[in-house]
Enzyme design. Structure first.
Site, PDB file in Angstrom:
ATOM      1  N   GLU A   1      -5.883  29.087   4.046  1.00 27.56           N
ATOM      2  CA  GLU A   1      -7.261  28.971   4.520  1.00 27.56           C
ATOM      3  C   GLU A   1      -7.416  27.669   5.308  1.00 27.56           C
ATOM      4  O   GLU A   1      -6.923  26.617   4.896  1.00 27.56           O
ATOM      5  CB  GLU A   1      -8.216  28.962   3.329  1.00 27.56           C
TER       6      GLU A   1
ATOM      7  N   GLU B   1       0.879  -1.165   0.000  1.00 33.60           N
ATOM      8  CA  GLU B   1       0.000   0.000   0.000  1.00 33.60           C
ATOM      9  C   GLU B   1       0.913   1.210   0.000  1.00 33.60           C
ATOM     10  O   GLU B   1       1.798   1.329   0.855  1.00 33.60           O
ATOM     11  CB  GLU B   1      -0.910   0.000   1.228  1.00 33.60           C
TER      12      GLU B   1
END
Length: 175
Positions: free
Chosen positions: A136, A37
């Site tokens: 942000e 993975e």
């Protein structure tokens, strides 16, 4: 013994804003088959900013750990972004400072067992304040700590962030 693994198949299993996750079928050098993975990441930069024998640290809440961390200023590379330009951008965004002197401290792989993330390390000196403008959604506060206090924070376990520890060590070695 031969150290290699041949990718037989690669399947994208998650495509996010920050990372992509693949599940790869591989053939080991022994001929056996296995899987890996793999988290793909654009990489990032870490800045050891020093001003008047003080190190700039940022304090922020890290959601995966559910705790507040003390770290060096750092940030993600945009696609195809030059790491040095990213370091200059991140230093100003997170601390409000621009640097007149930069030293390349090399790079580190964060978790090579499952991720290709590469962090470029820099030392920034001759700092002048301009203005902070965090990304942000980023709630962050910058502090200046004497170098000896930062080393005590490392020693006592108050700083456990790997990228911060790596940059501090690389800078110490280059002294």
């Amino acid at each position: 013994m031969e150290f290699r693994e041949k990718t037989l198949e690669s399947q994208l299993i998650y495509d996010g804003k920050v990372v992509k996750v693949f599940k790869d079928s591989v053939e080991l050098s022994t001929g056996h088959k296995s899987f890996r993975e793999v988290v793909k990441h654009t990489g990032g930069v870490v800045i050891l900013a020093v001003k008047d024998d003080k190190i700039l640290l940022v304090k922020q809440f890290r959601y995966p750990l559910k705790e507040v961390m003390f770290e060096l200023p750092a940030g993600k590379l945009e696609a195809e972004e030059d790491p040095f330009e990213a370091a200059k951008r991140e230093l100003e965004e997170e601390t409000g400072y621009c640097a007149g002197k930069w030293t390349d401290l090399g790079y580190v792989y964060t978790s090579p067992g499952y991720s290709d993330e590469k962090l470029y390390l820099y030392k920034a000196e001759d700092l002048e304040f301009s203005h902070c403008h965090p990304d942000e959604g980023e709630i962050i506060e910058a502090f200046q700590y004497p170098i000896c206090d930062v080393m005590k924070m490392v020693q006592t376990g108050k700083i456990n962030d790997a990228k911060t520890l790596c940059a501090l060590l690389r800078a110490k070695i280059k002294e």
